[in-house]
Design an enzyme around this catalytic site. Sequence first.
Site, short mmCIF file in Angstrom:
data_model
loop_
_atom_site.label_atom_id
_atom_site.label_comp_id
_atom_site.label_asym_id
_atom_site.label_seq_id
_atom_site.Cartn_x
_atom_site.Cartn_y
_atom_site.Cartn_z
N LYS A 59 32.31 8.07 50.29
CA LYS A 59 31.44 7.62 49.21
C LYS A 59 31.52 8.57 48.01
O LYS A 59 31.47 8.14 46.85
CB LYS A 59 29.99 7.53 49.70
CG LYS A 59 29.74 6.36 50.64
CD LYS A 59 28.27 6.31 51.06
CE LYS A 59 27.98 5.10 51.94
NZ LYS A 59 26.56 5.03 52.35
N ALA A 80 24.92 10.77 49.88
CA ALA A 80 24.33 11.02 51.20
C ALA A 80 24.48 9.79 52.07
O ALA A 80 24.60 8.66 51.58
CB ALA A 80 22.85 11.40 51.06
N ASP A 81 24.47 10.01 53.36
CA ASP A 81 24.49 8.91 54.32
C ASP A 81 23.74 9.36 55.57
O ASP A 81 23.79 10.53 55.94
CB ASP A 81 25.92 8.50 54.68
CG ASP A 81 25.95 7.17 55.42
OD1 ASP A 81 25.75 6.14 54.75
OD2 ASP A 81 26.15 7.16 56.64
N THR A 82 23.03 8.42 56.17
CA THR A 82 22.21 8.72 57.34
C THR A 82 22.59 7.80 58.49
O THR A 82 22.81 6.60 58.28
CB THR A 82 20.72 8.55 57.01
OG1 THR A 82 20.37 9.43 55.95
CG2 THR A 82 19.84 8.85 58.23
N ALA A 121 24.16 13.38 56.25
CA ALA A 121 25.16 14.19 55.57
C ALA A 121 24.92 14.11 54.07
O ALA A 121 24.59 13.04 53.54
CB ALA A 121 26.56 13.71 55.90
#
Length: 207
Positions: A59, A80-82, A121
């Site tokens: 991303k 960010a990614d969860t 992250a």
Amino acid sequence: MFSYIYLASQSPRRQELLKQIGIQFEMLIAAPGEDTETLEVPLPNEKARQYVERVTFAKSAIALARWQNSGKPWAPILCADTTVSLPSNPAGEILGKPNDAADAARVLNMLSGKVHEVLTAVVLTIDPQTNPLCLVQVSEVEFAHLTEAQIDSYIQSGEPFGKAGAYGIQGLGGAFIPSIKGSYSGIMGLPIFEVNQLLDFAKVTRI
């Protein structure tokens, strides 16, 4: 010094958390026709940490290309990614966003009465010519035993959709969580303690 950043995420929760710590930001979102959903499909046998790092770096690279095509002045780019991880799940430890009501019920039944991990992250590109910085925050979340009626009612609220693990701790889903070990904001989608440190390093000013 930077007076603002670019946020490459449409998550309203991440926007709220950045505002909470006084960060001004401009959205750097996907252009029409840009496919970001494919990135979020786990690879075969991919572990949760590998997954969330891979997706967030991907991303970030796409967001940098967006900036390069935008003609905008430079500012750090935050991505960010969860994801939710249940290592004991024999079908794979990554529990992503539910596809439909039946999938949401399946995920919530899996989480019921167990402790799972939430991994977020964060990737910050401080300079377009250098490698971005990355961190992964991991929290443990205890879920209460849920009845079928509770699960059905929660799904009918609509809250599980669009959320990894089919719940939102900041909403109705918070009533299912007796305890956490880690970062509440990280479970929401952006660990503000760690992000604040990254932004300090990047010399981003506050309101």
